[in-house]
Design a protein around this motif. Structure first.
Motif, PDB file in Angstrom:
ATOM      1  N   UNK A 136       0.847  -1.189   0.000  1.00 30.67           N
ATOM      2  CA  UNK A 136       0.000   0.000   0.000  1.00 30.67           C
ATOM      3  C   UNK A 136       0.879   1.235   0.000  1.00 30.67           C
TER       4      UNK A 136
ATOM      5  N   UNK B  21      -5.831  -0.984   8.863  1.00 35.21           N
ATOM      6  CA  UNK B  21      -6.907  -0.435   8.031  1.00 35.21           C
ATOM      7  C   UNK B  21      -7.280  -1.398   6.903  1.00 35.21           C
TER       8      UNK B  21
ATOM      9  N   UNK C  18      -9.188  -4.340   8.232  1.00 29.84           N
ATOM     10  CA  UNK C  18     -10.567  -4.026   8.603  1.00 29.84           C
ATOM     11  C   UNK C  18     -11.421  -3.599   7.410  1.00 29.84           C
ATOM     12  N   UNK C  19     -10.799  -3.485   6.246  1.00 25.76           N
ATOM     13  CA  UNK C  19     -11.546  -3.053   5.077  1.00 25.76           C
ATOM     14  C   UNK C  19     -11.708  -1.546   4.997  1.00 25.76           C
ATOM     15  N   UNK C  20     -10.973  -0.815   5.810  1.00 22.98           N
ATOM     16  CA  UNK C  20     -11.050   0.650   5.759  1.00 22.98           C
ATOM     17  C   UNK C  20     -10.158   1.205   4.659  1.00 22.98           C
ATOM     18  N   UNK C  21      -9.181   0.421   4.259  1.00 28.24           N
ATOM     19  CA  UNK C  21      -8.311   0.816   3.153  1.00 28.24           C
ATOM     20  C   UNK C  21      -8.173  -0.381   2.222  1.00 28.24           C
ATOM     21  N   UNK C  22      -7.976  -0.092   0.961  1.00 28.78           N
ATOM     22  CA  UNK C  22      -7.871  -1.166  -0.015  1.00 28.78           C
ATOM     23  C   UNK C  22      -6.405  -1.343  -0.376  1.00 28.78           C
TER      24      UNK C  22
ATOM     25  N   UNK D  37     -17.316  -8.414   4.821  1.00 27.51           N
ATOM     26  CA  UNK D  37     -18.263  -9.445   5.254  1.00 27.51           C
ATOM     27  C   UNK D  37     -18.070  -9.775   6.730  1.00 27.51           C
TER      28      UNK D  37
ATOM     29  N   UNK E 173     -16.959  -7.854   9.027  1.00 24.81           N
ATOM     30  CA  UNK E 173     -17.492  -6.739   9.818  1.00 24.81           C
ATOM     31  C   UNK E 173     -19.015  -6.809   9.862  1.00 24.81           C
TER      32      UNK E 173
ATOM     33  N   UNK F 101     -13.218  -3.709  16.238  1.00 22.30           N
ATOM     34  CA  UNK F 101     -11.953  -3.007  16.418  1.00 22.30           C
ATOM     35  C   UNK F 101     -12.073  -1.826  17.361  1.00 22.30           C
TER      36      UNK F 101
ATOM     37  N   UNK G 270     -10.234   1.649  17.622  1.00 25.50           N
ATOM     38  CA  UNK G 270      -9.302   2.494  16.894  1.00 25.50           C
ATOM     39  C   UNK G 270      -8.672   3.502  17.839  1.00 25.50           C
TER      40      UNK G 270
ATOM     41  N   UNK H 215     -26.567 -10.704   9.041  1.00 29.31           N
ATOM     42  CA  UNK H 215     -26.524  -9.259   8.823  1.00 29.31           C
ATOM     43  C   UNK H 215     -27.812  -8.624   9.313  1.00 29.31           C
TER      44      UNK H 215
ATOM     45  N   UNK I 252     -18.100   2.428   9.896  1.00 26.21           N
ATOM     46  CA  UNK I 252     -17.663   1.437   8.899  1.00 26.21           C
ATOM     47  C   UNK I 252     -17.144   0.172   9.577  1.00 26.21           C
TER      48      UNK I 252
ATOM     49  N   UNK J 201      -9.708   5.649  -0.129  1.00 31.63           N
ATOM     50  CA  UNK J 201      -8.436   4.910   0.005  1.00 31.63           C
ATOM     51  C   UNK J 201      -8.458   3.437  -0.369  1.00 31.63           C
TER      52      UNK J 201
END
Lengths: 306, 270
Positions: free
Chosen positions: A15, A51, A54-58, A73, A75, A82, A84, B22, B113, B270
């Motif tokens: 990244x 991140x 957790x899927x907050x960043x790709x 999924x 989450x 998490x 933070x 979900x 999120x 991001x």
């Protein structure tokens, strides 16, 4: 538990943000029930990795799998939660309202009173978030993370900015909870936290893993141990030839052997020589940390443990 | 599901993975909507700007015109009351939508999120909260009008009220748009003056007819114009309602589109 799916599986993650490479090819596998410390100096890529986890960043390249699934999924199903580092709370809400609102997002949340109690903030339930101390806010984040009863708890530098008592209280709560066998991954730059609470340490520097093992292994890897014994007329050459020996020093009747495999040295001294008063001391984690995170590139160290 | 106290006996897992699911409606739920509304209502600053100020404006600028009638015979006070109801509703729905700016600034959106809440459910909660606030603003202004002697046929109350309220959806979209544009905690401080200027172009403070001709022409293309005209038309019996509806529709689409673009950028960032 008959599971073969790793809790976390990061494969060749990279990244970059502009010209800055935050994570440079990081692979990591965490098994169910492990308590893993992600240790490294500021800017090492810990938060970026978390991140992505957790899927907050790709990730630019590489894959993230959590329980064999995508982070989003995991989450959505409440399998991962998490805590933070900063932000993330609405100052005008009370502690209890914040937890209740979060609980309402989950079909099967743990009771609000239970998580408040578990996080040690039941007594401040009616306090406005904006009036809570940093430590109280962090325990509130922890209470929120407990709601889905996650299988994996991720904590990103959870005790930054807390005083000593706050840190102790926070970790007491985490530790009480960890007995349930939950997998925990926490990032920290406090060495003593990694040493005290993790059973595995992953050292990260410049976006790469530079060491990975138990606390003892990581200490050993970087600095080795010092074996000291009383042995008049020690055979320096013979000792230096033992596996893993880095240096041998003789001061009068005392011999000092610096070695990565202190067991082998001790065994030799006690069985093949007349050594007595043998002492093995380990360098502390701080030494290991400094050696590994500030020294020359140590790619060769990676993978030497696992 | 029996997860009660699997924790205390050092079980390896607590909640069984197979029972996890979900949330329905992407996490949208009534208890949280009510909690949101309660949050807004206990914010003193919000209450002053959306409920008290329009009412005070009416007492200051509306009441002195008591007894006067407009061309066509309508009460001047009724005209002013409806205009200020629109003003109250637009400030209310804008601030409702703009709450996302505050919550983004405080990092709450990022925190969300880490929960199963779908972004669309979050936005829906914000829009409904904004509309509830807008309805409240209209009702308060009308109540002040009633106590000050404004009397209107039932259908005028109803139609004017509905137009003022539903038309303010434009500003819920506007608030969201700004909220996703600028994550600032003090977003309403710079929106306030902008709303006042827009309200002037919408003829909410003084009738457009008293403005210079050029201003009147420009006004027709500004976002408050449509809702102002539409809300007053049941009273005046005049006004170009077709243009007004078109104005509302176009601005709602424009702000809604802008908000959804920024929203997508925000959630896939991001």
């Amino acid at each position: 538990m008959p599971t073969t799916t790793p809790t976390v599986e990061l494969t060749d993650l990279t990244k970059s943000y502009g010209a800055v490479t935050a994570v440079a090819g990081l692979s990591l596998r965490i098994r169910p029930g492990e308590v893993v410390a992600f240790l490294g100096p500021n800017g090492a890529g810990k938060t970026t990795t978390i991140d992505m986890l957790l899927g907050l960043a790709r990730p630019d390249t590489g894959t993230v799998r959590v329980f064999g699934d995508s982070p989003v999924d995991a989450v959505a199903l409440g399998r991962i939660a998490a805590v933070m580092q900063t932000g993330g709370l609405l100052k005008d809400m009370t502690v209890a309202e914040t937890v209740r609102m979060t609980a309402n997002f989950y079909p099967h949340a743990r009771p609000v009173a239970e998580v408040l109690d578990r996080a040690g903030i039941a007594d401040i339930a009616d306090r406005r978030v904006g009036k809570c101390s940093g430590g109280q806010q962090q325990r509130l984040r922890f209470a929120m993370a407990l709601l889905p009863d996650p299988d994996l708890m991720v904590l990103d530098e959870p005790t930054t900015g807390m005083d000593v008592a706050g840190r102790r209280d926070f970790w007491t709560a985490i530790r009480r909870d960890a007995r349930a066998g939950r997998t925990v991954l926490f990032a920290t730059h406090y060495l003593e936290e990694a040493d005290a609470y993790a059973d595995r340490i992953v050292l990260i520097r410049q976006g790469r893993i530079v060491a990975d093992g138990t606390t003892a292994e990581v200490k050993n890897l970087a600095a080795g141990r010092l074996v000291r014994a009383t042995l008049p007329g020690a055979d320096q050459v013979r000792l230096a030839a033992l596996p893993g020996v880095e240096s041998v020093e003789v001061r009068g009747d005392t011999v000092l052997v610096q070695a990565s495999d202190s067991d082998a040295v001790a065994r030799h001294l006690l069985t093949a020589t007349a050594a007595r008063d043998l002492e093995i001391t380990s360098r502390n984690l701080e030494d290991a940390f400094l050696t590994l995170t500030t020294g020359t590139p140590t790619d060769d160290l990676q993978g030497s443990l696992r | 599901m029996t997860t009660t106290d699997t924790r205390t006996d050092s079980a390896v897992t607590g909640t069984d993975a197979s029972t996890r699911r979900r949330p329905a409606l992407g996490g949208f739920n009534l208890p949280n909507l009510l909690l949101e509304i309660r949050r807004v209502l206990r914010n003193r600053r919000t209450l002053v700007f959306i409920l008290i100020m329009p009412a005070v404006f009416f007492l200051l600028f509306g009441l002195p015109n008591r007894g006067q009638t407009l061309e066509g015979g309508a009460q001047a006070t009724a005209y002013i009351m409806i205009s200020l109801a629109v003003y109250g509703a637009m400030v209310a729905t804008t601030s409702g939508g703009a709450m996302v700016a505050v919550e983004r600034a405080q990092g709450w959106s990022r925190q969300l999120r880490l929960t199963p809440l779908r972004p669309a459910a979050y936005v829906a909660t914000k829009v409904i909260t904004a509309m509830v606030l807008g309805l409240l603003a209209v009702l308060v202004e009308f109540a002040v009008g009633v106590f000050s002697g404004v009397s209107l046929p039932m259908h005028v109350w109803l139609l004017a009220g509905l137009a003022a309220w539903l038309g303010s959806l434009v500003f819920a979209a506007f608030g969201l748009f700004v909220g996703y544009l600028a994550p600032a905690e003090n977003v309403m401080q710079f929106l306030g003056p902008i709303l006042a200027i827009l309200a002037m172009f919408g003829g909410l403070f003084v009738p457009l007819e008293v403005l210079p001709h050029v201003m009147q022409e420009i006004a027709r293309f500004t976002p408050v114009y449509g809702v102002g005209e539409l809300a007053r038309s049941p009273l005046t019996g005049s006004g170009d309602t077709a243009t007004a509806v078109l104005n509302i529709a176009l601005w709602t689409v424009a702000f809604g589109f802008g908000a959804s673009r920024l929203f997508r950028r925000d959630t896939t960032r991001v």
